[in-house]
Design an enzyme around this catalytic site. Structure first.
Site, PDB file in Angstrom:
ATOM      1  N   HIS A   1     107.943  26.291  41.564  1.00  0.00           N
ATOM      2  CA  HIS A   1     108.858  27.198  42.260  1.00  0.00           C
ATOM      3  C   HIS A   1     108.149  28.097  43.277  1.00  0.00           C
ATOM      4  CE1 HIS A   1     112.272  26.037  39.755  1.00  0.00           C
ATOM      5  NE2 HIS A   1     111.359  25.896  38.811  1.00  0.00           N
TER       6      HIS A   1
ATOM      7  N   HIS B   1     107.718  25.481  31.245  1.00  0.00           N
ATOM      8  CA  HIS B   1     108.724  24.421  31.282  1.00  0.00           C
ATOM      9  C   HIS B   1     108.602  23.480  30.092  1.00  0.00           C
ATOM     10  CE1 HIS B   1     110.928  20.917  32.861  1.00  0.00           C
ATOM     11  NE2 HIS B   1     111.549  21.789  33.629  1.00  0.00           N
TER      12      HIS B   1
ATOM     13  N   GLU C   1     103.003  28.458  34.453  1.00  0.00           N
ATOM     14  CA  GLU C   1     103.685  28.344  35.735  1.00  0.00           C
ATOM     15  C   GLU C   1     103.253  29.530  36.596  1.00  0.00           C
ATOM     16  OE1 GLU C   1     107.961  27.560  35.665  1.00  0.00           O
ATOM     17  OE2 GLU C   1     107.768  26.977  33.557  1.00  0.00           O
TER      18      GLU C   1
ATOM     19  N   LYS D   1     111.774  20.578  45.205  1.00  0.00           N
ATOM     20  CA  LYS D   1     112.359  21.916  45.269  1.00  0.00           C
ATOM     21  C   LYS D   1     112.250  22.413  46.711  1.00  0.00           C
ATOM     22  CE  LYS D   1     111.799  22.794  40.371  1.00  0.00           C
ATOM     23  NZ  LYS D   1     111.407  21.426  39.957  1.00  0.00           N
TER      24      LYS D   1
ATOM     25  N   ASP E   1     101.401  25.101  37.121  1.00  0.00           N
ATOM     26  CA  ASP E   1     102.599  24.448  37.656  1.00  0.00           C
ATOM     27  C   ASP E   1     103.176  25.353  38.742  1.00  0.00           C
ATOM     28  OD1 ASP E   1     105.090  23.388  38.186  1.00  0.00           O
ATOM     29  OD2 ASP E   1     105.586  22.989  36.098  1.00  0.00           O
TER      30      ASP E   1
ATOM     31  N   ASN F   1     117.337  24.394  43.959  1.00  0.00           N
ATOM     32  CA  ASN F   1     115.978  24.854  44.233  1.00  0.00           C
ATOM     33  C   ASN F   1     115.540  24.482  45.656  1.00  0.00           C
ATOM     34  OD1 ASN F   1     115.616  25.775  41.510  1.00  0.00           O
ATOM     35  ND2 ASN F   1     115.320  23.652  40.899  1.00  0.00           N
TER      36      ASN F   1
ATOM     37  N   SER G   1     110.617  29.605  36.197  1.00  0.00           N
ATOM     38  CA  SER G   1     111.860  29.068  36.730  1.00  0.00           C
ATOM     39  C   SER G   1     113.105  29.782  36.254  1.00  0.00           C
ATOM     40  CB  SER G   1     111.974  27.585  36.380  1.00  0.00           C
ATOM     41  OG  SER G   1     111.989  27.405  34.972  1.00  0.00           O
TER      42      SER G   1
END
Length: 380
Positions: free
Chosen positions: A202, A124, A170, A232, A199, A37, A174
């Site tokens: 990413h 997640h 998120e 990441k 979140d 990542n 992910s």
């Protein structure tokens, strides 16, 4: 009972995983990076290394050696938190040891008894586990389905729910590489006097103005809490929770994973702070990554497969064994592509997770998809 018999249940469990082609093992880094990542290629950045070296030279300790509330609160932690609050446009930021613990910490502390946590079904595992270990009621909503989130809150209210709803998503998922409909979700949150917890693991560093993330337009509001991981795109480790000051103070006073954990290394705070500077000052990194995303998207569509439009490209195979065989075939050709199986992804959706980073170039991406085209015919 002899000592070995104590281990029987664990060995039986591992054999069961092997029968389902779900047994995991550790493997070293090898080949072109299509698995990490490290989206902006900062983990080996000379600027991060120089910042850490300078900090060591001036006496910054390697380890914090205590919790933040004891002797583990270093100036580097506070400097990072102040920089992050300014960068992301919030009242406060709080530094945790990693994204998993930060998700768990927030969701076991901020939602109260009598509240409702509505989780996107594909969020997640740390969010699922944090919510279920907390005091609030928990509901799941279909992935990226705003109506399902709204319905979950309405049903809870109709049953007498009187606390605050928490919508937990998120911004960029992910394993699928798709985006949450944040604009619609904040409207639901406002309509129901709810909190939105995003979140950004990413998306931080990659999307939004100056790499501030996909939730940046809403960050800083009283009903928005955001998690930015540092391990990441920022190339370091740890995680930052940004929120109104009162919520950060509440975490300092009530959050057991914060109170009782040894603080993150001050050197990681230095590295993360330097990474925020790089993200702000070197937009060309995001531009180069966007070019790789465009190229990979075109090559994915040539295989008659859907492109995610982000740096995370899932190639869904379905069968666990075939997904792992395809990953191994690509690894043998010099491409570090990993297979992802249940329970990380839903049953029947085992896949390759192709991650695009600045550790590779356009020639590497093209070579990967040439190899994938050949192996896809063989293993699909």
């Amino acid at each position: 009972m002899n000592g070995r018999a104590l281990l029987d249940r664990y060995e039986a469990s591992l054999r069961g995983l092997a029968r389902k082609d779900r047994l995991r093992s550790l493997s070293a880094r090898a080949g072109a990076d299509f698995a990490s990542n490290d989206y902006l290629g900062l983990a080996r950045s000379s600027r991060l290394a120089d910042a850490v070296a300078a900090a060591l030279a001036t006496g910054t300790p390697v380890g914090a050696t205590g919790s933040r509330l004891l002797r583990g609160n270093d100036p580097e932690h506070e400097a990072l938190e102040a920089k992050a609050a300014g960068f992301f446009g919030t009242e406060r930021a709080l530094f945790f040891g990693g994204g998993y613990v930060a998700n768990f910490a927030v969701l076991t502390t901020l939602p109260q008894k009598g509240d409702l946590v509505v989780l996107d079904e594909l969020i997640h595992a740390s969010a699922h586990e944090g919510a279920r270990a907390g005091r609030a009621e928990v509901a799941e909503a279909a992935h990226n389905d705003v109506s399902a989130v709204d319905d979950a809150i309405r049903i809870w209210r109709a049953r007498g729910g009187a606390g605050r709803p928490w919508i937990v998503v998120e911004s960029l998922y992910s394993m699928d590489g798709d985006r949450a409909p944040l604009g619609e979700l904040i409207a639901v949150a406002d309509r129901h006097d709810a909190f939105l917890f995003v979140d950004e693991a990413h998306a931080t560093g990659v999307y939004g103005a100056d790499g501030r993330g996909l939730a940046h337009d809403f960050e800083g509001r009283d009903n928005v809490v955001v998690l930015h991981t540092c391990g990441k795109a920022l190339g370091a480790s740890g995680a930052l929770v940004t929120a109104p000051a009162v919520l950060c103070d509440y975490l300092v006073n009530r959050c057991r994973p914060f109170i009782y954990a040894t603080a993150p290394s001050p050197l990681m705070a230095v590295a993360a702070a330097a990474a925020l500077d790089i993200v702000a000052q070197e937009p060309e990194r995001r531009e180069r990554l966007a070019q790789l995303v465009t190229l990979a998207g075109k090559r994915t569509e040539e295989l008659s497969l859907p492109a995610s439009g982000s740096q995370i490209l899932p190639i869904v195979v379905g069968d666990n064994a075939r997904a792992m065989a395809l990953a191994e075939a690509l690894q043998s050709r010099g491409f570090d592509v990993r297979g992802i199986r249940p329970p990380t992804v839903p049953e029947g959706t085992a896949r390759l997770r192709i991650s695009l980073t600045l550790n590779v170039g356009e020639a590497d991406v093209s070579a990967l998809f040439d190899a994938l085209a050949e192996e896809w015919e063989r293993w699909r």
